[in-house]
Design a protein around this motif. Structure first.
Motif: not given
Length: 537
Positions: A334, A390, A413
């Motif tokens: 991601m 992240t 997520s």
């Protein structure tokens, strides 16, 4: 940190530096180091244009100086909406060195997204092609200038009309001094990759994004012999830094730009440029497999195909080696951070059936139920993550961040996964991709995988549609391979495969194509709305 960004707590930052994730390197320095080591090696190929590392490095320096001379300074946001052209690389590295922050828009975006992104970022400049795939971006630029007062500069690759040609910026060194930013500064604002809605902005620092690219290059086995084809839109996180362009240039390889990901363009470049690595999303991988059956191009140089962006169905994964003659690396990640890769030495079942394991040793994963309780190992739950690359909060999203992150900094997520004892993840779908059929949960990905194994199914997407009695019922939207199958035939196939009766599709619709996002993912909300309208009629 820019105003509106959420940084890592100091104890976490200290840990990530101590353990070597953050090495104090700026993204601009990655190119500089390689240009000193291999100045005459080809860095980028764009059609007939071939720039060496020295030439790309010099163009980046001159652009940085020219932008500084026009008043664009450290911390300024620059909205970039360029296709896969060499200028994208020169401009990105110029901004990295200047400390200005590129906002990575996609070529397919139009007024709604671009005006929103320009306002949200308070962009001082907007960089566009003159036209791309028949669309005149200068018309859009006039709207942006009229609606977003912060935009003072429009820079155009091509014919600028009333704006400024990018080629005129840095055409000569104007002598303006440029000081490289601090490694903990925000380097780039990426776009959230959701299938619907207006994108959110993801701040990535030089430290964390350099780790993202460099560590990914190691996992993908890149080196100076790598010839990486950029088939997907270059502004997307996957081809930009997973390992993508940044990882390839750090390794001293060559980046080759494809105008589109279509087999017509890509296969020709694979043959001509002896491409060794590229990356696709699953629908494009499926298209390449179909095209490889009749294409006459020599794809023998291709060593590795990365596939990510959404789950690659096992049946499709199994065809890649035999049809394309290359290895497969599944990538589940991601733009917000966490990356998972199957490793090059993983056993075949892990490569075909899982979406990889985390990149970093300090990637912390929690898999939880609807009440945030950790599930039993091996069970399906929502993936929460925090780690050295992240994010801890979206840019200027004070209202959204408390729902997107836990109080202790884990990113929610929205992905449903299960983790194997090896650490590999199997993606079972998204929270919103579970159809609640009268209280029974239908896991969309499971049913789609089984339907894809039917010989008459080329592709499939299952959506939920409103139902007065059940709340939702399931509809399998099928693109047929040859004569279309019947619902009874598909359900018989599913039953023989051992699927529970409540998971059988309530309806089957034959379609010629699916609505897709600009990144090639199936836009399931648009598909569900399309089916709902059809039902209403």
């Amino acid at each position: 940190m820019l105003d509106g960004c959420v940084g890592w707590p100091e104890d976490f930052a200290a840990r990530y530096r101590e353990r070597g994730y953050w090495q104090g390197r700026t993204l601009g320095s990655l190119l500089r180091e390689r240009a000193k080591a291999v100045p005459d090696h080809t860095a980028v190929v764009d059609g007939a244009r071939r720039w060496t590392y020295r030439q790309l490095d010099d163009r980046a320096d001159r652009l940085a100086s020219g932008l500084h001379g026009r008043g664009i300074t450290a911390g300024d946001r620059v909205l970039m909406q360029l296709p896969n052209v060499a200028e994208f690389l020169a401009l990105s590295f110029a901004l990295f060195r200047l400390g200005a922050v590129p906002v990575m828009a996609l070529p397919a975006h139009r007024e709604t997204e671009i005006v929103h992104l320009a306002r949200l970022s308070e962009a001082t400049a907007y960089v566009i092609p003159d036209t791309h795939l028949g669309f005149d971006h200068r018309v859009l630029a006039r709207t942006v200038c009229a609606e977003v007062p912060s935009v003072r500069h429009v820079l155009v690759v091509g014919e600028p009309e009333e704006f400024t040609a990018l080629s005129a910026v840095g055409a000569k060194d104007d002598g303006a001094p440029v000081t490289e930013p601090h490694p903990s500064a925000v380097a780039v604002l990426l776009l959230s990759g959701g299938t619907t809605g207006i994108p959110k902005l993801i701040p990535r620092t030089h430290d964390d994004y350099a780790y993202n690219a460099i560590a990914s290059a190691v996992v993908a086995g890149l080196d100076a012999t790598t010839r990486y084809l950029v088939a997907l839109p270059i502004a997307h996180n996957f081809p930009l830094a997973c390992p993508g362009v940044l990882g390839t240039l750090h390794a001293g390889g060559t980046v080759v730009l494809s105008p589109t990901p279509s087999p017509d363009d890509a296969f020709q470049l694979i043959e001509r440029e002896r491409i060794t690595v590229t990356a696709l999303v699953p629908p494009l991988a499926l298209l390449w497999l179909e095209a490889a059956e009749w294409a006459e191009f020599d794809l023998g140089s291709l060593e590795l195909l990365q596939v990510g962006g959404s789950r690659l169905k096992t049946g499709t994964a199994a065809r890649i080696g035999p049809m394309l003659g290359c290895g497969l690396q599944q990538v589940f990640g991601m733009a917000e951070g966490l990356l998972n890769y199957t490793r090059l030495d993983d056993p075949e079942p892990l490569v075909l059936e899982t979406q990889g394991r985390p990149l970093a040793g300090d990637d912390e994963l929690r898999i939880v139920d609807a009440d945030d309780r950790e599930v039993t190992p091996g069970e399906v739950g929502e993936l929460l993550v925090r780690g050295p690359y992240t994010l801890r909060g979206y840019y200027r999203a004070e209202e959204h961040n408390p729902t997107a992150f836990t109080p202790d900094g884990f990113y929610r997520s929205g992905d449903l996964v299960r983790q194997l004892p090896s650490g590999h993840l199997v993606v079972e779908g998204r929270i919103k991709d579970v159809i609640n059929r009268g209280g029974e949960k239908v896991p969309v990905e499971e049913v789609e995988n089984l339907l894809l194994s039917h010989p008459a199914v080329h592709d499939v997407a299952i959506v939920g549609i409103p139902d007065e009695a059940l709340g939702e019922r399931s509809c399998a939207c099928v693109i047929a391979h040859g004569p279309p199958p019947t619902r009874a035939g598909l359900n018989s196939h599913l039953t023989r495969s051992g699927l529970a009766a409540f998971k059988l599709p309530d309806e089957v619709r034959m379609l010629a194509s699916f609505p897709r996002t600009s990144l090639g993912k199936v836009n399931k909300r648009a598909l569900a709305e399309q089916i709902a309208r059809s039902v209403a009629r």
